[in-house]
Design a protein around this motif. Structure first.
Motif, PDB file in Angstrom:
ATOM      1  N   CYS A 105       0.861  -1.193   0.000  1.00 24.11           N
ATOM      2  CA  CYS A 105       0.000   0.000   0.000  1.00 24.11           C
ATOM      3  C   CYS A 105       0.891   1.236   0.000  1.00 24.11           C
ATOM      4  O   CYS A 105       1.728   1.396   0.889  1.00 24.11           O
ATOM      5  N   SER A 108       0.351   3.458   3.217  1.00 26.10           N
ATOM      6  CA  SER A 108       0.884   2.958   4.494  1.00 26.10           C
ATOM      7  C   SER A 108       2.400   3.134   4.574  1.00 26.10           C
ATOM      8  O   SER A 108       2.941   3.332   5.655  1.00 26.10           O
ATOM      9  N   PRO A 291      -4.724   0.826  -2.579  1.00 23.93           N
ATOM     10  CA  PRO A 291      -4.594  -0.636  -2.526  1.00 23.93           C
ATOM     11  C   PRO A 291      -5.949  -1.314  -2.721  1.00 23.93           C
ATOM     12  O   PRO A 291      -6.987  -0.649  -2.735  1.00 23.93           O
ATOM     13  N   LYS A 295      -7.359  -4.761   1.959  1.00 27.35           N
ATOM     14  CA  LYS A 295      -6.138  -4.500   2.733  1.00 27.35           C
ATOM     15  C   LYS A 295      -6.395  -3.487   3.852  1.00 27.35           C
ATOM     16  O   LYS A 295      -5.690  -3.464   4.849  1.00 27.35           O
ATOM     17  N   CYS A 296      -7.396  -2.627   3.675  1.00 25.86           N
ATOM     18  CA  CYS A 296      -7.677  -1.588   4.684  1.00 25.86           C
ATOM     19  C   CYS A 296      -8.298  -2.181   5.949  1.00 25.86           C
ATOM     20  O   CYS A 296      -8.191  -1.584   7.019  1.00 25.86           O
ATOM     21  N   CYS A 299      -5.750  -2.864   8.616  1.00 25.09           N
ATOM     22  CA  CYS A 299      -4.599  -1.953   8.594  1.00 25.09           C
ATOM     23  C   CYS A 299      -4.542  -1.132   9.878  1.00 25.09           C
ATOM     24  O   CYS A 299      -5.549  -0.578  10.316  1.00 25.09           O
ATOM     25  N   LYS A 302      -5.856   2.590   9.631  1.00 21.30           N
ATOM     26  CA  LYS A 302      -7.166   2.934   9.047  1.00 21.30           C
ATOM     27  C   LYS A 302      -7.875   4.050   9.821  1.00 21.30           C
ATOM     28  O   LYS A 302      -8.635   4.812   9.249  1.00 21.30           O
ATOM     29  N   CYS A 305      -6.213   7.172   8.362  1.00 18.60           N
ATOM     30  CA  CYS A 305      -5.912   7.218   6.936  1.00 18.60           C
ATOM     31  C   CYS A 305      -6.897   8.094   6.165  1.00 18.60           C
ATOM     32  O   CYS A 305      -8.100   7.938   6.295  1.00 18.60           O
ATOM     33  N   LYS A 308      -8.255   5.698   2.924  1.00 20.67           N
ATOM     34  CA  LYS A 308      -8.765   4.329   3.045  1.00 20.67           C
ATOM     35  C   LYS A 308     -10.014   4.094   2.194  1.00 20.67           C
ATOM     36  O   LYS A 308     -10.827   4.988   2.001  1.00 20.67           O
TER      37      LYS A 308
END
Ligand code: SF4
Length: 309
Positions: A105, A108, A291, A295-296, A299, A302, A305, A308
């Protein structure tokens, strides 16, 4: 008053509503917290100052509200810090594994680079003290030879140490155990390298005259296709810095108990692209590719983010 502080101030009425307390905060402390040189770890440590101020203002018996306020202010500061991370704010000290994570990502890696910068700066200072500054590759190779001898001695020993815990639910701890159990054993060596305006710490899982070695583990064949590009990029970055002509990557898949092995020639063009892309990402000169949505879900960023899914 800087913009970040203004943003925090403007947010206070919302925090007020949440806690239902009249809030008075010493903003000179907040200003101190968000100064450029304060890295994330220090910010969190200094967050205790806010907690003390808040306790004094609203009383020690208002513990739950205190917690809400403390968390809200701190979360907000972190969120703003992540938002204002570009250009002259971008980290100088980077880790190779974080650069390779751009294939997982791209957002990230920016967060992680900010989070880890203080640690990498400390590692850089320790390397200079223990091994020397700006060593040419010939000197680095001599030091690696010493490590090779130590590895031979270790392999002849009857004692085998397993790091991590193979049954842990934490993938990082489990990964460490998998590495102890299944990774090939080569000498390890850590050094720093300069690229453009950055200082990059590189510590491969193994190093020989021909290649740098990277070991990873993943839970399933499905995830393998996402972990593999990260592992290949990471090994390539190591071989680029340590001037080895090849890379060797192994990925252990826990579901099938199989190990996938890839050995190939190093592509310096690819590595320079990874490095330039990473620096451009950190400096806000490159559009971030989002991404896959899943994947979020797990994470750790999140909460803060701004990208996201
Ligand atoms: S929440 Fe999603 S977009 Fe944001 S850093 Fe995590 S994985 Fe990347």
């Amino acid at each position: 008053m800087n913009n970040l502080l203004k943003e925090v101030l403007s947010k206070i009425p919302e925090i007020d509503k949440k806690t239902k307390h009249k809030i008075i905060i010493d903003f000179t402390s907040l200003q101190d917290i968000i100064r450029r040189q304060d890295h994330l770890n220090q910010i969190i440590k200094k967050g205790n100052t806010i907690r003390k101020i808040v306790s004094r203002v609203i009383g020690n018996n208002a513990i739950s509200s205190d917690e809400v306020l403390y968390q809200s202010v701190l979360d907000y500061i972190l969120k703003m810090r992540f938002k204002n991370l570009y250009s002259d704010e971008s980290p100088i000290f980077l880790g190779t594994s974080n650069i390779a994570q751009q294939f997982w990502c791209q957002t990230s890696v920016i967060y992680k680079s900010i989070e880890d910068e203080y640690m990498f700066k400390t590692v850089y200072e320790r390397i200079i003290k223990e091994k020397g500054e700006n060593l040419p590759i010939e000197e680095i190779n001599k030091l690696i030879e010493n490590e090779q001898q130590k590895e031979v001695d270790n392999n002849n020993s009857n004692i085998k140490i397993i790091y991590g815990n193979p049954f842990s639910l934490d993938p990082l701890i489990r990964g460490k155990a998998d590495e102890s159990l299944y990774a090939e054993k080569y000498p390890k060596f850590m050094y720093y390298f300069k690229y453009r305006n950055k200082i990059i710490i590189a510590a491969p899982d193994g190093i020989t005259d021909d290649f740098c070695y990277e070991f990873k583990s993943t839970s399933s064949e499905f995830l393998l296709r996402y972990v593999q590009p990260v592992a290949l990029a990471q090994a390539s970055l190591y071989s680029y810095f340590f001037k080895r002509p090849k890379i060797r990557v192994q990925i252990y898949i826990t579901a099938t108990k199989k190990i996938k092995t890839i050995e190939e020639d190093l592509s310096t063009e690819k590595v320079e692209k990874y490095l330039n892309d990473m620096i451009d990402l950190l400096e806000g000169k490159r559009e971030i590719i989002l991404p896959k949505e899943w994947k979020c879900k797990n994470c750790k960023y999140k909460k803060y983010c701004f990208q996201k899914n």
